[in-house]
Design a protein around this motif. Sequence first.
Motif, PDB file in Angstrom:
ATOM      1  N   LEU A 318      -4.911 -11.589  -9.339  1.00  0.00           N
ATOM      2  CA  LEU A 318      -4.604 -10.579  -8.320  1.00  0.00           C
ATOM      3  C   LEU A 318      -5.520 -10.711  -7.116  1.00  0.00           C
ATOM      4  O   LEU A 318      -5.078 -10.605  -5.958  1.00  0.00           O
ATOM      5  CB  LEU A 318      -4.729  -9.174  -8.911  1.00  0.00           C
ATOM      6  CG  LEU A 318      -3.774  -8.802 -10.046  1.00  0.00           C
ATOM      7  CD1 LEU A 318      -3.977  -7.351 -10.461  1.00  0.00           C
ATOM      8  CD2 LEU A 318      -2.325  -9.058  -9.646  1.00  0.00           C
ATOM      9  N   VAL A 319      -6.799 -10.948  -7.348  1.00  0.00           N
ATOM     10  CA  VAL A 319      -7.768 -11.076  -6.260  1.00  0.00           C
ATOM     11  C   VAL A 319      -7.438 -12.289  -5.391  1.00  0.00           C
ATOM     12  O   VAL A 319      -7.413 -12.206  -4.155  1.00  0.00           O
ATOM     13  CB  VAL A 319      -9.199 -11.171  -6.834  1.00  0.00           C
ATOM     14  CG1 VAL A 319     -10.178 -11.669  -5.781  1.00  0.00           C
ATOM     15  CG2 VAL A 319      -9.653  -9.809  -7.358  1.00  0.00           C
ATOM     16  N   ALA A 331      -0.052  -8.860   3.881  1.00  0.00           N
ATOM     17  CA  ALA A 331      -0.766  -7.624   3.552  1.00  0.00           C
ATOM     18  C   ALA A 331      -1.709  -7.259   4.691  1.00  0.00           C
ATOM     19  O   ALA A 331      -2.331  -8.140   5.302  1.00  0.00           O
ATOM     20  CB  ALA A 331      -1.548  -7.796   2.256  1.00  0.00           C
ATOM     21  N   GLN A 332      -1.841  -5.991   4.944  1.00  0.00           N
ATOM     22  CA  GLN A 332      -2.716  -5.536   6.022  1.00  0.00           C
ATOM     23  C   GLN A 332      -4.164  -5.393   5.578  1.00  0.00           C
ATOM     24  O   GLN A 332      -5.060  -5.243   6.409  1.00  0.00           O
ATOM     25  CB  GLN A 332      -2.208  -4.192   6.553  1.00  0.00           C
ATOM     26  CG  GLN A 332      -0.813  -4.262   7.135  1.00  0.00           C
ATOM     27  CD  GLN A 332      -0.684  -5.318   8.216  1.00  0.00           C
ATOM     28  OE1 GLN A 332      -1.427  -5.307   9.196  1.00  0.00           O
ATOM     29  NE2 GLN A 332       0.255  -6.251   8.032  1.00  0.00           N
ATOM     30  N   SER A 333      -4.372  -5.416   4.271  1.00  0.00           N
ATOM     31  CA  SER A 333      -5.730  -5.330   3.740  1.00  0.00           C
ATOM     32  C   SER A 333      -5.786  -6.130   2.443  1.00  0.00           C
ATOM     33  O   SER A 333      -4.748  -6.464   1.853  1.00  0.00           O
ATOM     34  CB  SER A 333      -6.121  -3.872   3.465  1.00  0.00           C
ATOM     35  OG  SER A 333      -5.331  -3.342   2.405  1.00  0.00           O
ATOM     36  N   MET A 334      -6.990  -6.418   2.004  1.00  0.00           N
ATOM     37  CA  MET A 334      -7.138  -7.140   0.738  1.00  0.00           C
ATOM     38  C   MET A 334      -6.640  -6.292  -0.427  1.00  0.00           C
ATOM     39  O   MET A 334      -6.012  -6.805  -1.357  1.00  0.00           O
ATOM     40  CB  MET A 334      -8.602  -7.559   0.543  1.00  0.00           C
ATOM     41  CG  MET A 334      -9.028  -8.681   1.469  1.00  0.00           C
ATOM     42  SD  MET A 334     -10.769  -9.130   1.319  1.00  0.00           S
ATOM     43  CE  MET A 334     -11.480  -8.150   2.633  1.00  0.00           C
ATOM     44  N   LYS A 335      -6.879  -4.999  -0.354  1.00  0.00           N
ATOM     45  CA  LYS A 335      -6.423  -4.105  -1.414  1.00  0.00           C
ATOM     46  C   LYS A 335      -4.896  -4.081  -1.487  1.00  0.00           C
ATOM     47  O   LYS A 335      -4.314  -4.148  -2.579  1.00  0.00           O
ATOM     48  CB  LYS A 335      -6.958  -2.688  -1.195  1.00  0.00           C
ATOM     49  CG  LYS A 335      -6.620  -1.735  -2.329  1.00  0.00           C
ATOM     50  CD  LYS A 335      -7.262  -0.365  -2.123  1.00  0.00           C
ATOM     51  CE  LYS A 335      -6.931   0.558  -3.294  1.00  0.00           C
ATOM     52  NZ  LYS A 335      -7.529   1.911  -3.104  1.00  0.00           N
ATOM     53  N   GLN A 336      -4.261  -4.017  -0.319  1.00  0.00           N
ATOM     54  CA  GLN A 336      -2.795  -4.046  -0.322  1.00  0.00           C
ATOM     55  C   GLN A 336      -2.280  -5.380  -0.856  1.00  0.00           C
ATOM     56  O   GLN A 336      -1.273  -5.433  -1.568  1.00  0.00           O
ATOM     57  CB  GLN A 336      -2.257  -3.816   1.088  1.00  0.00           C
ATOM     58  CG  GLN A 336      -0.734  -3.707   1.121  1.00  0.00           C
ATOM     59  CD  GLN A 336      -0.167  -3.597   2.522  1.00  0.00           C
ATOM     60  OE1 GLN A 336      -0.661  -4.237   3.453  1.00  0.00           O
ATOM     61  NE2 GLN A 336       0.873  -2.784   2.689  1.00  0.00           N
ATOM     62  N   ALA A 338      -3.647  -7.224  -3.188  1.00  0.00           N
ATOM     63  CA  ALA A 338      -3.730  -7.189  -4.648  1.00  0.00           C
ATOM     64  C   ALA A 338      -2.643  -6.293  -5.235  1.00  0.00           C
ATOM     65  O   ALA A 338      -2.081  -6.591  -6.298  1.00  0.00           O
ATOM     66  CB  ALA A 338      -5.112  -6.708  -5.079  1.00  0.00           C
ATOM     67  N   GLU A 339      -2.329  -5.205  -4.542  1.00  0.00           N
ATOM     68  CA  GLU A 339      -1.276  -4.313  -5.020  1.00  0.00           C
ATOM     69  C   GLU A 339       0.083  -5.003  -4.995  1.00  0.00           C
ATOM     70  O   GLU A 339       0.875  -4.892  -5.942  1.00  0.00           O
ATOM     71  CB  GLU A 339      -1.245  -3.043  -4.154  1.00  0.00           C
ATOM     72  CG  GLU A 339      -2.455  -2.139  -4.366  1.00  0.00           C
ATOM     73  CD  GLU A 339      -2.527  -1.017  -3.334  1.00  0.00           C
ATOM     74  OE1 GLU A 339      -1.764  -1.079  -2.335  1.00  0.00           O
ATOM     75  OE2 GLU A 339      -3.360  -0.095  -3.514  1.00  0.00           O
ATOM     76  N   ILE A 340       0.359  -5.733  -3.903  1.00  0.00           N
ATOM     77  CA  ILE A 340       1.620  -6.479  -3.813  1.00  0.00           C
ATOM     78  C   ILE A 340       1.684  -7.536  -4.915  1.00  0.00           C
ATOM     79  O   ILE A 340       2.726  -7.737  -5.552  1.00  0.00           O
ATOM     80  CB  ILE A 340       1.758  -7.139  -2.421  1.00  0.00           C
ATOM     81  CG1 ILE A 340       1.913  -6.070  -1.336  1.00  0.00           C
ATOM     82  CG2 ILE A 340       2.947  -8.106  -2.403  1.00  0.00           C
ATOM     83  CD1 ILE A 340       1.842  -6.612   0.081  1.00  0.00           C
ATOM     84  N   ALA A 341       0.551  -8.206  -5.141  1.00  0.00           N
ATOM     85  CA  ALA A 341       0.496  -9.235  -6.185  1.00  0.00           C
ATOM     86  C   ALA A 341       0.789  -8.636  -7.552  1.00  0.00           C
ATOM     87  O   ALA A 341       1.552  -9.211  -8.344  1.00  0.00           O
ATOM     88  CB  ALA A 341      -0.875  -9.901  -6.178  1.00  0.00           C
ATOM     89  N   GLN A 342       0.214  -7.468  -7.843  1.00  0.00           N
ATOM     90  CA  GLN A 342       0.440  -6.841  -9.152  1.00  0.00           C
ATOM     91  C   GLN A 342       1.890  -6.403  -9.305  1.00  0.00           C
ATOM     92  O   GLN A 342       2.504  -6.621 -10.365  1.00  0.00           O
ATOM     93  CB  GLN A 342      -0.494  -5.652  -9.350  1.00  0.00           C
ATOM     94  CG  GLN A 342      -0.356  -5.015 -10.729  1.00  0.00           C
ATOM     95  CD  GLN A 342      -1.521  -4.100 -11.084  1.00  0.00           C
ATOM     96  OE1 GLN A 342      -2.441  -3.918 -10.299  1.00  0.00           O
ATOM     97  NE2 GLN A 342      -1.480  -3.537 -12.281  1.00  0.00           N
ATOM     98  N   GLN A 343       2.438  -5.795  -8.263  1.00  0.00           N
ATOM     99  CA  GLN A 343       3.846  -5.373  -8.322  1.00  0.00           C
ATOM    100  C   GLN A 343       4.772  -6.571  -8.547  1.00  0.00           C
ATOM    101  O   GLN A 343       5.724  -6.497  -9.330  1.00  0.00           O
ATOM    102  CB  GLN A 343       4.219  -4.656  -7.019  1.00  0.00           C
ATOM    103  CG  GLN A 343       3.544  -3.312  -6.832  1.00  0.00           C
ATOM    104  CD  GLN A 343       3.613  -2.808  -5.394  1.00  0.00           C
ATOM    105  OE1 GLN A 343       4.267  -3.420  -4.542  1.00  0.00           O
ATOM    106  NE2 GLN A 343       2.930  -1.706  -5.118  1.00  0.00           N
ATOM    107  N   THR A 344       4.463  -7.672  -7.868  1.00  0.00           N
ATOM    108  CA  THR A 344       5.290  -8.879  -7.998  1.00  0.00           C
ATOM    109  C   THR A 344       5.186  -9.457  -9.394  1.00  0.00           C
ATOM    110  O   THR A 344       6.190  -9.844 -10.002  1.00  0.00           O
ATOM    111  CB  THR A 344       4.844  -9.926  -6.950  1.00  0.00           C
ATOM    112  OG1 THR A 344       4.925  -9.359  -5.636  1.00  0.00           O
ATOM    113  CG2 THR A 344       5.729 -11.167  -7.023  1.00  0.00           C
ATOM    114  N   LEU A 345       3.975  -9.503  -9.921  1.00  0.00           N
ATOM    115  CA  LEU A 345       3.756 -10.050 -11.253  1.00  0.00           C
ATOM    116  C   LEU A 345       4.481  -9.229 -12.308  1.00  0.00           C
ATOM    117  O   LEU A 345       5.123  -9.776 -13.218  1.00  0.00           O
ATOM    118  CB  LEU A 345       2.251 -10.090 -11.540  1.00  0.00           C
ATOM    119  CG  LEU A 345       1.755 -10.906 -12.731  1.00  0.00           C
ATOM    120  CD1 LEU A 345       2.207 -12.358 -12.627  1.00  0.00           C
ATOM    121  CD2 LEU A 345       0.227 -10.842 -12.809  1.00  0.00           C
TER     122      LEU A 345
END
Length: 368
Positions: A318-319, A331-336, A338-345
């Motif tokens: 995710l990171v 993504a507009q931020s690193m946190k976003q 990681a969130e997109i990555a988790q949702q996709t996974l």
Amino acid sequence: MTVDSPTTSPHLKKVLKLLVHDPKSFTPDDAASGLRAIIDGQASDTQMAGFMTALQAHGMGENPVILAALAAEMLRHAHVPKLQVDEKSREQYGMVVDIVGTGGDGWNTFNISTTASLVAAAAGLQVAKHGSRASSSNCGSADLLEGMGCSLNVVTPSNVAELLSKHRFCFLFSSTFHPSMRYLAKTRRELGFRTPLNVLGPLTNPVSPDRSVIGVHSKSLGPIMAEALKILGRRNYAVVCGDENLDEISIAGYSHVWHIDSDGEISNYKIHPDDFGVPTHPLSAAAGSTLEENKATLTRLLSNTLEEQDVAIRDFVLVNTGFLLYVSGVAQSMKQGAEIAQQTLESGKVKSLLEDFANDTQALSHTE
């Protein structure tokens, strides 16, 4: 009177003499012409070993101008895919990215960048993953993808654009796209130590991605690699190194970033899993293993059937995916990111993408 054998390059002999006796006068053109003699099949095994050893002994791997010259020479001889589908030009084709590491960090972690490239593709990026089989680890990117059913040897310059357009993912086997480097393979294996040529892989993706995250095996190499990329004309690239001298963004703590912006300016900063909203884990919890065990881990990640030992690896992915999504502007931020990555996974899209890519490459292998 001695006579050079047909496989001995008189020119490379002159280049070697200069490099050994007067390294301060050794120029990027000398480096490029020396490599050219090898690529053209004109050099003996002794000359190739001498060239790589002398480059290393005289610190040429710490010179970004020399690294850029060697990479540019490799790219001049590469088999370059034309990213054109339905008469679209490269500009119309859209942004292409990569995430890759130099290897050689000694940590033998799971195949993070390979997995991150699949997740990023499923999240909407077009990923041209440049890689090879394992050299310093138990299981390289090509090993894992082949283990998951992909037929990588059938991917050639003529079908990259179609595969990438269809799947948003394609694997570019370095041996297919840089066939002239085959002359060096045996000598590199037998030398047993690093040379500047070990770090050229991330600099020589034949599609020249628009954006990329490149991991390096030591913090001292970070600014050198970033400067070499700048010389090669790369923009919106990020070179990263975990604080432990890890060639990826670390899940255990801080990582260093050398970010080349659109104007070619290089900024240096640190990032932490906290920036991604992800907890830290010891690197030992994200260790790689045999091909069979890494295949089992990847299958669980993509099927959402995680076991306790998979959580650190999942967060590691995710990171690194999140940062690629951030660098690429998705993504507009690193946190976003990681969130997109988790949702996709968790959506199952990554599993479907890999299965479809594997099926298509298998079909190609049956038509040859």
